[in-house]
Design a protein around this motif. Structure first.
Motif, short mmCIF file in Angstrom:
data_model
loop_
_atom_site.label_atom_id
_atom_site.label_comp_id
_atom_site.label_asym_id
_atom_site.label_seq_id
_atom_site.Cartn_x
_atom_site.Cartn_y
_atom_site.Cartn_z
N CYS A 21 0.87 -1.18 0.00
CA CYS A 21 0.00 0.00 0.00
C CYS A 21 0.91 1.23 0.00
O CYS A 21 1.63 1.46 0.97
N PRO A 22 0.90 2.02 -1.08
CA PRO A 22 1.77 3.20 -1.14
C PRO A 22 1.55 4.16 0.03
O PRO A 22 2.48 4.76 0.51
N MET A 23 0.29 4.27 0.50
CA MET A 23 0.07 5.15 1.65
C MET A 23 0.78 4.63 2.89
O MET A 23 1.44 5.38 3.63
N ASN B 43 -3.77 1.32 7.89
CA ASN B 43 -2.91 1.29 6.70
C ASN B 43 -1.48 1.67 7.08
O ASN B 43 -0.95 2.71 6.67
N CYS C 42 -3.58 8.70 0.00
CA CYS C 42 -3.84 7.55 -0.87
C CYS C 42 -3.83 8.03 -2.32
O CYS C 42 -4.72 8.79 -2.71
N PRO C 43 -2.86 7.57 -3.13
CA PRO C 43 -2.79 8.07 -4.51
C PRO C 43 -4.09 7.89 -5.31
O PRO C 43 -4.51 8.83 -5.99
N PRO C 44 -4.78 6.73 -5.25
CA PRO C 44 -6.03 6.64 -6.02
C PRO C 44 -7.11 7.62 -5.54
O PRO C 44 -7.75 8.28 -6.34
N CYS D 225 -6.80 1.13 -7.60
CA CYS D 225 -5.58 0.84 -6.85
C CYS D 225 -4.95 -0.40 -7.48
O CYS D 225 -5.46 -1.52 -7.29
N MET E 32 -4.34 -3.47 -5.31
CA MET E 32 -5.51 -4.26 -4.89
C MET E 32 -5.94 -5.26 -5.97
O MET E 32 -6.80 -6.09 -5.74
S1 SF4 Z 1 -6.58 2.21 -2.19
FE1 SF4 Z 1 -4.52 1.30 -2.44
S2 SF4 Z 1 -3.08 3.00 -2.06
FE2 SF4 Z 1 -5.08 3.64 -1.29
S3 SF4 Z 1 -5.02 3.16 0.87
FE3 SF4 Z 1 -5.99 1.40 -0.18
S4 SF4 Z 1 -4.30 0.00 -0.63
FE4 SF4 Z 1 -3.37 1.96 -0.09
#
Ligand code: SF4
Length: 306
Positions: A88-90, A116, A173-175, A261, A264
């Motif tokens: 997870c980038p976050m 997260n 969260c990038p997305p 994402c 995911m």
């Molecule tokens: S959607 Fe992807 S990047 Fe965003 S918090 Fe969830 S796992 Fe992390």
């Protein structure tokens, strides 16, 4: 093709039985993965399920920190995670080392970590939260100053619901930050009867325009309870599959098709089968970190959903 898929699913289900396994799947996973789940849910629901299952093996379909949370809660179980690249980038935006430094600068602050985060970061935190209970967790604390890591947008949302001072960490969260306020304005014109629900990882400008701010689990419940027949959905598009399946009479419109994402989407039925056959890859949190991280997760589970 259909026969091959049916055969694949049959193999997964029979191996699952042989291994005494349970399949836990996050709401953002691919539809074909959701279809073979024992439980589909948000991070809180998945943690609660991991904590109470009597299965010997958990096949975790989500991202890495979620499998770690299962390992934190169930050290005696084998936690299989079919694709180790699904991070997870976050969660990667905060490390235990950087958090330790920040804590030195803020000696009076209580640390609340979003679920997260890595197990190491949880181990450095006072209490954990998810998007379903972040406000309730913060309000439960006997502390005036809170350092909230890593999502600055969820942290900001919480700060609008409490009198406590929330110090933000610059994660995101990038997305979710791809959703723009103008996406809501445009879709409201197109669907004037629709209700707009967004995730608290969205920006404050997007949240200000929404009717409901909900975790993914909250969205699934709201969709079933509301009288609205059209819902505009501001979160990762994978949830649309579940919403449509559970509410065939209702229309679900993604707020933005770009909220995908890629992490995911890495777990597939093929990888699940391989993982169950080989009993690998396994996520196991080292005991010293696990015990500290568990204290933060347990405190959250006592509080439950928001
Ligand atoms: S959607 Fe992807 S990047 Fe965003 S918090 Fe969830 S796992 Fe992390």
């Amino acid at each position: 093709m259909e026969n091959r898929n049916a055969e694949l699913i049959e193999k997964i289900l029979s191996l699952k039985q042989r291994r005494k396994a349970v399949i836990l799947v996050h709401n953002y996973q691919l539809g074909e993965v959701q279809d073979i789940a024992d439980f589909v849910g948000d991070s809180l629901g998945l943690s609660q399920n991991a904590a109470k299952t009597d299965a010997e093996v958990i096949v975790f379909c989500g991202v890495h920190f979620m499998a770690e949370t299962a390992s934190i809660l169930c050290p005696e179980k084998t936690v299989l995670f079919p694709d180790m690249d699904a991070g997870c980038p976050m969660a990667d935006m905060v490390t235990a080392e950087r958090l330790r430094q920040r804590k030195k600068e803020l000696p009076g602050a209580t640390v609340v970590c979003y679920v997260n985060t890595s197990a190491e970061v949880k181990a450095e935190s006072d209490i954990c939260c998810t998007s379903a209970n972040a406000v309730k967790v913060v309000e439960s604390l006997d502390a005036k100053e809170i350092l909230f890591v890593p999502d600055q947008y969820l942290g900001h949302y919480v700060s609008t619901k409490t009198d406590k001072k929330i110090i933000l960490w610059p994660g995101f969260c990038p997305p979710h930050i791809r959703i723009q306020p103008q996406d809501i304005t445009r879709l409201r014109r197109e669907y004037p009867q629709a209700k707009v629900m967004v995730h608290p990882e969205c920006s404050p400008e997007v949240i200000a325009l929404a009717d409901e701010v909900l975790s993914t689990g909250g969205m699934c419940r709201f969709a079933q309870q509301t009288e609205a027949n059209e819902l505009i959905v501001g979160t990762e598009v994978g949830i649309i599959y579940r919403l449509r399946k559970e509410n065939p009479g209702k229309k679900f419109i993604p707020l933005s098709e770009q909220v995908i994402c890629p992490h995911m989407k890495l777990i597939t039925p093929e990888k699940m089968l391989w993982s169950l056959e080989e009993m690998t890859p396994e996520v196991k949190v080292p005991e010293e970190i696990r015990l500290k991280a568990k204290a933060a997760v347990d405190k959250m589970l006592e509080i439950g959903r928001g």
